[in-house]
Design a protein around this motif. Sequence first.
Motif, PDB file in Angstrom:
ATOM      1  N   UNK A  18       0.719  -1.273  -0.040  1.00 19.19           N
ATOM      2  CA  UNK A  18      -0.045   0.115   0.117  1.00 19.19           C
ATOM      3  C   UNK A  18       0.954   1.213  -0.044  1.00 19.19           C
ATOM      4  N   UNK A  19       1.975   1.273   0.848  1.00 16.89           N
ATOM      5  CA  UNK A  19       2.709   2.393   0.854  1.00 16.89           C
ATOM      6  C   UNK A  19       3.440   2.594  -0.568  1.00 16.89           C
ATOM      7  N   UNK A  20       3.827   1.506  -1.191  1.00 13.75           N
ATOM      8  CA  UNK A  20       4.543   1.800  -2.582  1.00 13.75           C
ATOM      9  C   UNK A  20       3.559   2.497  -3.439  1.00 13.75           C
ATOM     10  N   UNK A  21       2.377   2.118  -3.496  1.00 20.36           N
ATOM     11  CA  UNK A  21       1.103   2.621  -4.285  1.00 20.36           C
ATOM     12  C   UNK A  21       0.627   4.194  -3.765  1.00 20.36           C
ATOM     13  N   UNK A  22       0.588   4.259  -2.681  1.00 17.34           N
ATOM     14  CA  UNK A  22      -0.007   5.437  -2.187  1.00 17.34           C
ATOM     15  C   UNK A  22       1.178   6.586  -2.228  1.00 17.34           C
ATOM     16  N   UNK A  23       2.668   6.187  -1.938  1.00 17.17           N
ATOM     17  CA  UNK A  23       3.513   7.252  -2.034  1.00 17.17           C
ATOM     18  C   UNK A  23       3.494   8.213  -2.880  1.00 17.17           C
ATOM     19  N   UNK A  24       3.633   7.903  -4.219  1.00 14.24           N
ATOM     20  CA  UNK A  24       3.677   8.735  -5.282  1.00 14.24           C
ATOM     21  C   UNK A  24       2.388   9.312  -5.679  1.00 14.24           C
ATOM     22  N   UNK A  25       1.146   8.598  -5.516  1.00 15.55           N
ATOM     23  CA  UNK A  25      -0.103   9.238  -5.567  1.00 15.55           C
ATOM     24  C   UNK A  25      -0.520  10.323  -4.677  1.00 15.55           C
ATOM     25  N   UNK A  26       0.095  10.134  -3.356  1.00 18.10           N
ATOM     26  CA  UNK A  26      -0.045  11.349  -2.352  1.00 18.10           C
ATOM     27  C   UNK A  26       0.537  12.206  -2.725  1.00 18.10           C
ATOM     28  N   UNK A  27       1.777  12.350  -3.334  1.00  9.13           N
ATOM     29  CA  UNK A  27       2.377  13.512  -3.858  1.00  9.13           C
ATOM     30  C   UNK A  27       1.331  14.544  -4.693  1.00  9.13           C
ATOM     31  N   UNK A  28       0.798  13.925  -5.594  1.00 11.46           N
ATOM     32  CA  UNK A  28      -0.206  14.757  -6.388  1.00 11.46           C
ATOM     33  C   UNK A  28      -1.390  15.189  -5.472  1.00 11.46           C
ATOM     34  N   UNK A  29      -1.625  14.261  -4.549  1.00 13.02           N
ATOM     35  CA  UNK A  29      -2.686  14.825  -3.680  1.00 13.02           C
ATOM     36  C   UNK A  29      -2.058  15.976  -2.827  1.00 13.02           C
ATOM     37  N   UNK A  30      -1.143  16.129  -2.332  1.00 14.33           N
ATOM     38  CA  UNK A  30      -0.513  17.259  -1.778  1.00 14.33           C
ATOM     39  C   UNK A  30      -0.369  18.234  -2.844  1.00 14.33           C
ATOM     40  N   UNK A  31       0.293  18.219  -3.864  1.00 15.26           N
ATOM     41  CA  UNK A  31       0.275  19.351  -4.847  1.00 15.26           C
ATOM     42  C   UNK A  31      -0.807  20.043  -5.410  1.00 15.26           C
ATOM     43  N   UNK A  32      -1.885  19.030  -5.492  1.00 12.57           N
ATOM     44  CA  UNK A  32      -3.148  19.539  -6.170  1.00 12.57           C
ATOM     45  C   UNK A  32      -4.070  20.004  -4.909  1.00 12.57           C
ATOM     46  N   UNK A 138      -0.113  -1.548 -10.999  1.00 11.37           N
ATOM     47  CA  UNK A 138      -1.028  -1.038 -11.926  1.00 11.37           C
ATOM     48  C   UNK A 138      -0.854   0.675 -11.633  1.00 11.37           C
ATOM     49  N   UNK A 139      -1.096   0.972 -10.479  1.00  9.51           N
ATOM     50  CA  UNK A 139      -0.846   2.462 -10.366  1.00  9.51           C
ATOM     51  C   UNK A 139       0.544   3.077 -10.738  1.00  9.51           C
ATOM     52  N   UNK A 140       1.496   2.347  -9.994  1.00  5.22           N
ATOM     53  CA  UNK A 140       3.087   2.718 -10.620  1.00  5.22           C
ATOM     54  C   UNK A 140       3.200   2.566 -11.903  1.00  5.22           C
ATOM     55  N   UNK A 141       2.657   1.819 -12.747  1.00 11.60           N
ATOM     56  CA  UNK A 141       2.942   1.794 -14.324  1.00 11.60           C
ATOM     57  C   UNK A 141       1.925   2.846 -14.764  1.00 11.60           C
ATOM     58  N   UNK A 142       0.849   3.057 -14.411  1.00 14.98           N
ATOM     59  CA  UNK A 142      -0.002   4.437 -14.896  1.00 14.98           C
ATOM     60  C   UNK A 142       0.709   5.647 -14.730  1.00 14.98           C
ATOM     61  N   UNK A 143       0.884   5.943 -13.347  1.00 14.73           N
ATOM     62  CA  UNK A 143       2.088   6.849 -13.012  1.00 14.73           C
ATOM     63  C   UNK A 143       3.500   7.067 -13.648  1.00 14.73           C
ATOM     64  N   UNK A 144       3.988   6.007 -14.068  1.00 11.10           N
ATOM     65  CA  UNK A 144       5.208   6.171 -14.824  1.00 11.10           C
ATOM     66  C   UNK A 144       4.828   6.529 -16.203  1.00 11.10           C
ATOM     67  N   UNK A 145       3.717   6.077 -16.932  1.00  8.20           N
ATOM     68  CA  UNK A 145       3.407   6.347 -18.147  1.00  8.20           C
ATOM     69  C   UNK A 145       2.917   7.937 -18.230  1.00  8.20           C
TER      70      UNK A 145
END
Length: 264
Positions: A18-32, A138-145
């Motif tokens: 969960x931490x692996x998926x939530x980490x980078x996605x959480x950055x966009x939550x903070x930025x936006x 899946x989340x990391x793949x989409x975010x990387x893409x």
Amino acid sequence: MAFLDSFLIRAALGGVGVAVAAGPLGCFVVWRRMAYFGDATAHAAILGVALALALEAPIFGGVLVVALGMAATIATLAGRGAATDTLLGVMAHSGLATGLVAVSFLPNVRIDLMGFLLGDILAVTQTDLLLIWGGAAAVLGVLAWRWRALLTATLGADLAHAAGIDPDRERMVLTLCLALVVAVAIKVVGVLLIGALLLIPAATARRFARTPEAMAAGAIALGMVAALAGVWLSFRFDTPTGPSIVCVAAALFAAANLAGRRHA
């Protein structure tokens, strides 16, 4: 696998996933400034639990469908300029209340409601691990893409249009990823704490990171530390695991802020 027979190993792997998926996605939550987006999507997940139980369908599937529906609704409203903090707050609490009422109409179904609200990571199964790590991949793949496009859209709609990027599409990508994280994280930290696990590690990493990529990596690392330490503390002191994970994340945030002030 014998390695996964230990419930503590499964719990640790689930938290790390969960931490692996939530980490980078959480950055966009903070930025936006999307904290309420996460809460609204997560709180609606209880309705997904009720629907899955009523239809005798997999819990993960019910939660994912409802979370995707809420995420799409939020993204559509935001695209029309209607998704204010007040509206998102109303949707978040209404979604949770509706789900709890729906669960009460299932008298013949025994359900550990606290497990869904606060998480039950110590009950994570090998199947749950497949779902968690599959969702994380899946989340990391989409975010990387979509990383560059997402960053550009985050900086501003005008800049995105100038670069040939549709900001509404990128917003939808983010909210759909958010829904997937909610679906895989419900067993680990529960619907009430998913938003915290998205927000706190990213906010902590922001104190030290100099690039977006460094902040995403830092958020993943801090989330993993919080997950592993929270599982250990829960086992050691017999405390609720989901809240223990969030408490560790909050302590790291406080420490980071104190350290930042001393070096300012």
